[in-house]
Design a protein around this motif. Structure first.
Motif, PDB file in Angstrom:
ATOM      1  N   PRO A 173      37.137  40.930  48.332  1.00 46.11           N
ATOM      2  CA  PRO A 173      37.500  39.849  48.313  1.00 46.11           C
ATOM      3  C   PRO A 173      37.464  38.982  47.354  1.00 46.11           C
ATOM      4  O   PRO A 173      36.829  38.805  46.321  1.00 46.11           O
ATOM      5  CB  PRO A 173      36.570  39.319  49.844  1.00 46.11           C
ATOM      6  N   PRO A 174      38.692  37.759  47.464  1.00 48.42           N
ATOM      7  CA  PRO A 174      39.161  36.763  46.287  1.00 48.42           C
ATOM      8  C   PRO A 174      37.542  36.229  46.016  1.00 48.42           C
ATOM      9  O   PRO A 174      36.438  35.736  46.458  1.00 48.42           O
ATOM     10  CB  PRO A 174      39.525  35.784  46.385  1.00 48.42           C
ATOM     11  N   PRO A 175      37.103  36.356  44.391  1.00 42.43           N
ATOM     12  CA  PRO A 175      37.806  36.581  44.041  1.00 42.43           C
ATOM     13  C   PRO A 175      38.117  38.255  42.856  1.00 42.43           C
ATOM     14  O   PRO A 175      37.909  38.564  41.947  1.00 42.43           O
ATOM     15  CB  PRO A 175      37.884  35.619  42.400  1.00 42.43           C
ATOM     16  N   GLY A 176      36.876  38.937  43.987  1.00 40.15           N
ATOM     17  CA  GLY A 176      37.157  40.452  42.994  1.00 40.15           C
ATOM     18  C   GLY A 176      38.446  41.009  42.492  1.00 40.15           C
ATOM     19  O   GLY A 176      37.695  41.543  41.564  1.00 40.15           O
ATOM     20  N   ARG A 177      39.264  41.440  43.609  1.00 40.36           N
ATOM     21  CA  ARG A 177      40.382  41.967  43.125  1.00 40.36           C
ATOM     22  C   ARG A 177      40.928  41.509  41.367  1.00 40.36           C
ATOM     23  O   ARG A 177      41.369  42.268  40.438  1.00 40.36           O
ATOM     24  CB  ARG A 177      41.238  41.959  43.870  1.00 40.36           C
ATOM     25  N   ARG A 178      40.710  39.934  41.067  1.00 39.52           N
ATOM     26  CA  ARG A 178      41.231  39.503  40.386  1.00 39.52           C
ATOM     27  C   ARG A 178      40.369  39.850  38.935  1.00 39.52           C
ATOM     28  O   ARG A 178      41.007  40.176  38.489  1.00 39.52           O
ATOM     29  CB  ARG A 178      42.106  37.502  40.835  1.00 39.52           C
ATOM     30  N   LEU A 179      38.683  39.455  39.403  1.00 43.65           N
ATOM     31  CA  LEU A 179      37.962  40.263  38.410  1.00 43.65           C
ATOM     32  C   LEU A 179      37.848  41.316  37.975  1.00 43.65           C
ATOM     33  O   LEU A 179      37.892  41.304  36.835  1.00 43.65           O
ATOM     34  CB  LEU A 179      36.982  39.696  38.955  1.00 43.65           C
ATOM     35  N   GLU A 180      38.340  42.118  39.148  1.00 42.34           N
ATOM     36  CA  GLU A 180      38.484  43.698  38.183  1.00 42.34           C
ATOM     37  C   GLU A 180      40.020  43.624  37.311  1.00 42.34           C
ATOM     38  O   GLU A 180      39.527  44.604  36.603  1.00 42.34           O
ATOM     39  CB  GLU A 180      38.656  44.298  39.379  1.00 42.34           C
ATOM     40  N   LYS A 181      40.564  43.264  36.844  1.00 41.17           N
ATOM     41  CA  LYS A 181      41.681  42.756  36.400  1.00 41.17           C
ATOM     42  C   LYS A 181      41.337  42.715  34.561  1.00 41.17           C
ATOM     43  O   LYS A 181      42.106  42.966  33.720  1.00 41.17           O
ATOM     44  CB  LYS A 181      43.282  42.437  36.426  1.00 41.17           C
ATOM     45  N   LEU A 182      40.187  42.150  34.824  1.00 46.85           N
ATOM     46  CA  LEU A 182      40.000  41.644  33.522  1.00 46.85           C
ATOM     47  C   LEU A 182      39.258  42.978  32.334  1.00 46.85           C
ATOM     48  O   LEU A 182      39.312  43.932  32.641  1.00 46.85           O
ATOM     49  CB  LEU A 182      38.513  40.787  33.060  1.00 46.85           C
TER      50      LEU A 182
END
Length: 178
Positions: free
Chosen positions: A131-140
């Motif tokens: 769930p947010p922000p997990g998916r976004r953090l994974e892209k770092l």
């Protein structure tokens, strides 16, 4: 290189043929159980300090070896996600899910097992769902991307665990940590 492989694969658990993240989380719980047994009666804060220090150590290891692991296991970072062999991030997130929970003492060992099983399940659920922000953090990039989505899952699991064990079953045992 051997040390990086041991750290990044969670002492080799990342080489499990299937569900390496689940094996990594289970390994973190296996390590957490004797830590609980040794520190639960040591006094207020000792158990939580251990979870925080363990999370910090795993996090540092993940960031330290992240770029290397991406190159070593998959040739690049962020194109196909975290390398499957890397599970030190699961250790960090799983241990974060335990911080400040109201663990009972040795006399309620069955409830302790329920708590560990619940936190294991919740962490795995949030690690998979991202769930947010997990998916976004994974892209770092590199170790930060490998780590931060798991820390986010650990926070979600911890919040739900706090609600379950402090509100829903709050009067079931004396609190010795938290």
């Amino acid at each position: 290189m051997m040390m990086k492989r041991l750290v990044m694969t969670g002492l080799g658990l990342g080489y499990a043929p299937v569900a390496s993240g689940t094996f990594g989380s289970a390994g973190a719980i296996v390590i957490a159980l004797p830590v609980w047994a040794l520190l639960v009666t040591a006094g207020p804060g000792w158990l939580d300090a251990a979870w925080v220090l363990m999370t910090l150590a795993a996090s540092i290891g993940c960031v330290w070896g992240g770029d290397w692991a991406c190159t070593y296991y998959s040739g690049r970072c962020r194109k196909e996600g975290d390398p499957g062999q890397v599970v030190i991030d699961e250790f960090a997130g799983q241990w974060l899910s335990l911080v400040a929970l109201p663990f009972p003492g040795h006399e309620r060992f069955g409830m302790v097992l329920v708590m560990f099983a619940t936190q294991f399940f919740l962490f795995r659920l949030f690690d998979v769902l991202k769930p947010p922000p997990g998916r976004r953090l994974e892209k770092l990039h590199g170790g930060w991307g490998i780590l931060l989505d798991d820390l986010a899952a650990g926070v979600y699991a911890n919040v739900i665990g706090q609600i379950v064990f402090r509100v829903v079953v709050s009067n079931q045992w004396p609190v010795v940590s938290g």
